[in-house]
Design an enzyme around this catalytic site. Structure first.
Site, PDB file in Angstrom:
ATOM      1  N   ASP A  83       1.308  -5.750   6.377  1.00 49.75           N
ATOM      2  CA  ASP A  83      -0.046  -5.262   6.655  1.00 49.75           C
ATOM      3  C   ASP A  83      -0.593  -4.474   5.474  1.00 49.75           C
ATOM      4  OD1 ASP A  83       1.878  -3.186   7.297  1.00 49.75           O
ATOM      5  OD2 ASP A  83       0.211  -2.050   8.162  1.00 49.75           O
ATOM      6  N   ASP A 143      -0.120  -2.857  -1.899  1.00 49.69           N
ATOM      7  CA  ASP A 143       0.674  -2.135  -0.907  1.00 49.69           C
ATOM      8  C   ASP A 143       0.616  -2.910   0.399  1.00 49.69           C
ATOM      9  OD1 ASP A 143       1.948  -0.276   0.673  1.00 49.69           O
ATOM     10  OD2 ASP A 143       0.378   1.236   0.527  1.00 49.69           O
ATOM     11  N   GLU A 178       3.068  -0.982   9.033  1.00 50.14           N
ATOM     12  CA  GLU A 178       3.530   0.222   8.344  1.00 50.14           C
ATOM     13  C   GLU A 178       2.378   1.177   8.105  1.00 50.14           C
ATOM     14  OE1 GLU A 178       4.529   2.795   4.829  1.00 50.14           O
ATOM     15  OE2 GLU A 178       2.888   1.382   5.104  1.00 50.14           O
ATOM     16  N   GLU A 179       1.215   0.627   7.790  1.00 51.10           N
ATOM     17  CA  GLU A 179       0.076   1.469   7.426  1.00 51.10           C
ATOM     18  C   GLU A 179      -0.460   2.294   8.591  1.00 51.10           C
ATOM     19  OE1 GLU A 179      -0.634   2.049   4.533  1.00 51.10           O
ATOM     20  OE2 GLU A 179      -0.052   0.347   3.294  1.00 51.10           O
ATOM     21  N   ASP A 201       8.350  -0.684  -1.598  1.00 49.81           N
ATOM     22  CA  ASP A 201       7.035  -0.253  -1.125  1.00 49.81           C
ATOM     23  C   ASP A 201       6.509   0.941  -1.917  1.00 49.81           C
ATOM     24  OD1 ASP A 201       4.781  -0.155   0.521  1.00 49.81           O
ATOM     25  OD2 ASP A 201       5.774   1.056   2.061  1.00 49.81           O
TER      26      ASP A 201
END
Length: 413
Positions: A83, A143, A178-179, A201
């Protein structure tokens, strides 16, 4: 180019809109993330990874690079998230700038936005390199699609380009969300089945991170008493004013814009309401466990004091822990940091070992019993239109992974 397919992979991945949705109640948070995970699964199979499977329970796609050595070495896991952050990701149109001179202003597409070394002095580190940047209308998605592309390039190298490169079993995992801070909540350590792992990451060249914030979220409800303002004296309790008073009772300098390094903070994310009722949303961050607990206690103490002065329970905080500083786990066995540090030094990369002013999926996964520090993936100015990445840094990320694997061959399980 050292790894011929690295850049094409990256460009392909970033063009897919996988922006996560913090308001979603599903895992993954969007259907696009489900579809992208399945697409990655097909790509993994095409490269020759084995046991490729998608986990409905958590949205991860997992695959295996089988060992090609008889040595009993530790199994390594490599993780990245699919994501991207909460910024426009529709119509990502990456721009490629070769042989950047380290000083010119970079125009972002046809927009009024630019990457100017005066505003972004980190650009000066990239003289002579190939940069990928945005057209000014979206984020780039480095990212963490840099990490995804780097891991896939590593897999291609080991399975197809140089299959004689000795290695133990390597597990690859790509996950969602993750975000928005929930991607690793349902991570299946038993299914992943490795001895240690890295998230790929991080940011610029050399980042090696094993210390994160400890994190909590707080929602403060304020109950007012609204009456006509013309006759409000000694009667009205304005919930919005309560919220302002509460915020002003927090330490003035403990805010993100006034802290750095190991300094923690309170961050007001959202404030809305009416004189009758209001709601404030905060995040709490600190690296040190004691100070982290003190911050949470202070938020409750302020509410208690205000309620005592009001004579009524009008300020109601709800504080929930989100993740913890993974250094508490990783410092028990620093060998996985030492091996990554040694790998970088062998490649003439200066390791940058500093606390993360944030968290990673590895924060939660480490507390599930799988130590998972974070390696650089290359992105700069992430989460917005000024994001860029160096192709050469991405290549060095692949080099670093290969060197970690080589060094791991020397460590008996």
């Amino acid at each position: 180019m050292k790894y011929e397919k690295l850049l094409p992979r990256f460009l392909e991945y970033v063009k897919v809109n996988t922006r996560s949705d913090e308001n979603s109640t599903t895992t993954p948070s969007t259907q696009a993330l489900v579809e992208f995970a399945h697409k990655m699964g097909e790509d993994m199979k095409a490269l020759g990874l084995k046991d490729v499977h998608y986990l409905e329970s958590n949205g991860y796609v997992i695959g295996t690079i089988p060992a090609n050595t008889d040595k009993k070495v530790r199994k390594i896991g490599l993780l990245a998230h699919l994501d991207t952050a909460d910024f426009n990701a529709e119509g990502v149109n990456p721009q490629i700038l070769e042989n950047y001179d380290g000083e010119s202003v970079i125009q972002l597409g046809d927009t009024e936005f630019t990457l100017d070394p005066k505003d972004f002095p980190n650009l000066k580190n990239y003289k002579g390199q190939t940069l990928v940047h945005t057209d000014g209308t979206t984020l780039l998605g480095s990212d963490d699609k840099s990490g995804v592309a780097e891991i896939m390039t590593l897999a291609d190298y080991l399975l197809n380009i140089n299959p004689d490169f000795e290695h133990g079993e390597i597990r690859v995992g790509f996950g969602p969300d993750e975000e928005i801070g929930v991607g690793a909540d349902k991570f299946d350590v038993a299914d992943f089945d490795v001895d240690f792992a890295y998230t790929v990451d991080g940011g610029p060249l050399g980042e090696l991170q094993y210390e994160t914030f400890s994190a909590a979220g707080a929602v403060i409800e304020f109950q007012g008493k609204n009456v006509h303002p013309g006759t409000a004296k000694n009667m009205m309790v304005n919930a919005l004013q309560l919220a302002i008073d509460y915020h002003n009772a927090l330490p003035e300098f403990d805010r993100p814009e006034k802290t750095e390094g190991r300094e923690g903070f309170f961050h007001l994310l959202k404030l809305d309401g009416t004189p009758e009722e209001a709601r404030a949303q905060y995040i709490i961050r600190d690296h040190e466990e004691g100070k982290f607990n003190e911050r949470k206690a202070l938020m409750q103490e302020i509410a208690d004091k205000m309620n005592a002065e009001l004579g009524q329970n009008r300020v109601k905080p709800v504080i929930k822990d989100q993740y913890y500083n993974m250094a508490q786990i990783i410092e028990k066995d620093m060998s996985i940091i030492d091996i990554a540090k040694k790998a970088m030094e062998n490649l003439d990369i200066a390791p940058i070992i500093e606390p993360i002013r944030g968290g990673t999926d590895g924060s939660k996964i480490s507390f599930m019993g799988l130590p998972t520090p974070n390696l650089f993936a290359g992105g700069e100015n992430m989460h917005g239109r000024f994001e860029f990445v160096s192709v050469q840094t991405m290549e060095k990320a692949v080099d670093t992974l290969l060197e970690i694997i080589r060094l791991n061959n020397e460590v008996a399980k």
